[in-house]
Design a protein around this motif. Structure first.
Motif, mmCIF file in Angstrom:
data_model
loop_
_atom_site.group_PDB
_atom_site.id
_atom_site.type_symbol
_atom_site.label_atom_id
_atom_site.label_comp_id
_atom_site.label_asym_id
_atom_site.label_seq_id
_atom_site.Cartn_x
_atom_site.Cartn_y
_atom_site.Cartn_z
ATOM 1 N N ARG A 42 0.848 -1.197 0.000
ATOM 2 C CA ARG A 42 0.000 0.000 0.000
ATOM 3 C C ARG A 42 0.882 1.246 0.000
ATOM 4 N N ASP A 43 0.254 2.411 -0.018
ATOM 5 C CA ASP A 43 0.976 3.687 0.089
ATOM 6 C C ASP A 43 1.178 3.977 1.568
ATOM 7 N N ASN A 44 2.147 3.813 2.166
ATOM 8 C CA ASN A 44 3.504 3.396 2.041
ATOM 9 C C ASN A 44 3.811 2.398 3.148
ATOM 10 N N PHE A 45 3.161 1.227 3.092
ATOM 11 C CA PHE A 45 3.411 0.163 4.065
ATOM 12 C C PHE A 45 3.031 -1.187 3.458
ATOM 13 N N PHE A 46 3.561 -2.246 4.091
ATOM 14 C CA PHE A 46 3.212 -3.611 3.720
ATOM 15 C C PHE A 46 2.184 -4.116 4.735
ATOM 16 N N SER A 47 1.194 -4.864 4.259
ATOM 17 C CA SER A 47 0.181 -5.398 5.163
ATOM 18 C C SER A 47 -0.124 -6.858 4.801
ATOM 19 N N PRO A 48 0.210 -7.796 5.701
ATOM 20 C CA PRO A 48 0.816 -7.599 7.009
ATOM 21 C C PRO A 48 2.302 -7.290 6.858
ATOM 22 N N ARG A 49 2.856 -6.730 7.914
ATOM 23 C CA ARG A 49 4.273 -6.365 7.895
ATOM 24 C C ARG A 49 5.164 -7.592 8.023
ATOM 25 N N SER A 50 4.670 -8.612 8.723
ATOM 26 C CA SER A 50 5.440 -9.853 8.850
ATOM 27 C C SER A 50 4.493 -11.040 8.803
ATOM 28 N N LEU A 51 5.014 -12.155 8.332
ATOM 29 C CA LEU A 51 4.237 -13.383 8.341
ATOM 30 C C LEU A 51 5.164 -14.578 8.437
ATOM 31 N N THR A 52 4.596 -15.715 8.825
ATOM 32 C CA THR A 52 5.347 -16.955 8.984
ATOM 33 C C THR A 52 4.749 -17.996 8.050
ATOM 34 N N VAL A 53 5.627 -18.710 7.340
ATOM 35 C CA VAL A 53 5.178 -19.705 6.368
ATOM 36 C C VAL A 53 5.911 -21.025 6.601
ATOM 37 N N ARG A 58 4.391 -20.245 -0.976
ATOM 38 C CA ARG A 58 4.558 -19.079 -1.836
ATOM 39 C C ARG A 58 3.835 -17.886 -1.232
ATOM 40 N N VAL A 59 4.455 -16.720 -1.394
ATOM 41 C CA VAL A 59 3.851 -15.463 -0.938
ATOM 42 C C VAL A 59 3.642 -14.602 -2.169
ATOM 43 N N LYS A 60 2.462 -13.973 -2.226
ATOM 44 C CA LYS A 60 2.167 -13.057 -3.331
ATOM 45 C C LYS A 60 2.024 -11.655 -2.775
ATOM 46 N N TRP A 61 2.783 -10.705 -3.350
ATOM 47 C CA TRP A 61 2.655 -9.289 -3.036
ATOM 48 C C TRP A 61 1.744 -8.676 -4.084
ATOM 49 N N LYS A 104 14.255 -10.572 5.413
ATOM 50 C CA LYS A 104 13.847 -9.185 5.645
ATOM 51 C C LYS A 104 13.894 -8.426 4.333
ATOM 52 N N TYR A 105 12.825 -7.648 4.082
ATOM 53 C CA TYR A 105 12.744 -6.897 2.838
ATOM 54 C C TYR A 105 12.298 -5.463 3.101
ATOM 55 N N VAL A 106 12.551 -4.605 2.109
ATOM 56 C CA VAL A 106 12.192 -3.184 2.177
ATOM 57 C C VAL A 106 11.678 -2.740 0.816
ATOM 58 N N CYS A 107 11.057 -1.579 0.809
ATOM 59 C CA CYS A 107 10.824 -0.844 -0.427
ATOM 60 C C CYS A 107 11.941 0.192 -0.453
ATOM 61 N N THR A 108 12.761 0.175 -1.487
ATOM 62 C CA THR A 108 13.909 1.087 -1.536
ATOM 63 C C THR A 108 13.502 2.521 -1.864
ATOM 64 N N LEU A 109 12.232 2.747 -2.198
ATOM 65 C CA LEU A 109 11.781 4.084 -2.564
ATOM 66 C C LEU A 109 11.216 4.879 -1.389
ATOM 67 N N PHE A 110 10.816 4.190 -0.312
ATOM 68 C CA PHE A 110 10.181 4.860 0.833
ATOM 69 C C PHE A 110 10.803 4.367 2.129
ATOM 70 N N ALA A 111 11.505 5.261 2.825
ATOM 71 C CA ALA A 111 12.164 4.905 4.086
ATOM 72 C C ALA A 111 11.123 4.424 5.091
ATOM 73 N N GLY A 112 11.473 3.399 5.834
ATOM 74 C CA GLY A 112 10.579 2.883 6.863
ATOM 75 C C GLY A 112 9.610 1.832 6.371
ATOM 76 N N MET A 113 9.594 1.572 5.085
ATOM 77 C CA MET A 113 8.693 0.563 4.542
ATOM 78 C C MET A 113 9.434 -0.771 4.557
ATOM 79 N N ARG A 114 9.154 -1.577 5.616
ATOM 80 C CA ARG A 114 9.871 -2.834 5.851
ATOM 81 C C ARG A 114 8.892 -3.975 6.078
ATOM 82 N N GLY A 115 9.374 -5.181 5.842
ATOM 83 C CA GLY A 115 8.585 -6.371 6.112
ATOM 84 C C GLY A 115 9.488 -7.574 6.274
ATOM 85 N N SER A 116 8.894 -8.691 6.695
ATOM 86 C CA SER A 116 9.678 -9.914 6.836
ATOM 87 C C SER A 116 8.805 -11.137 6.632
#
Length: 136
Positions: A42-53, A58-61, A104-116
């Motif tokens: 989303r603008d500017n966050f991942f939802s959910p921010r973390s998940l366990t598999v 497979r994970v789809k963004w 651990k992953y990030v969006c390189t375009l928006f600081a603070g946008m992280r997930g795992s």
């Protein structure tokens, strides 16, 4: 047989084979899906921010919003791939996870946008189905 009957028979046989191969024969487990988990970008966050598999899931963004984003893996378990998405505004991207540990992953375009994504250890096949509780 006429050509029409042969084509009809082949079509039916193909449909039956597709159903039989997509459903577990024993009734256990789940039939294959396009993906196992979903993360919304989303603008500017991942939802959910973390998940366990589980290993192999497979994970789809899926991109939802107006801004362009990417999913770039910065830290992965030793020997695991850092395969990342392209920068995009819409659509989806999918990745499988096989190696146990935290990705651990990030969006390189928006600081603070992280997930795992955390991949659980595979089940210990030597103790699968064994009751670990002590007996009286």
């Amino acid at each position: 047989m006429t050509r029409h009957r042969v084509l009809t028979a082949l079509t039916v046989a193909g449909a039956v084979a597709a159903v039989l191969t997509s459903t577990p024969a024993s009734g256990e487990g789940k039939p294959p899906r396009a993906f196992d988990e979903r993360v919304v970008v989303r603008d500017n966050f991942f939802s959910p921010r973390s998940l366990t598999v589980e290993p192999g899931e497979r994970v789809k963004w899926s991109w939802r919003g107006d801004n362009r984003h990417n999913v770039v893996f910065k830290k992965v378990p030793a020997g695991a791939s850092k395969r990342s998405s392209k920068t995009r505004r819409d659509g989806g991207w999918m990745r499988s996870f096989h190696k146990e540990g935290q990705y651990k992953y990030v969006c390189t375009l928006f600081a603070g946008m992280r997930g795992s994504v955390t991949v659980k250890p595979p089940p210990d096949e030597g103790t699968a189905g064994v009751n670990a509780a002590p007996h009286p």
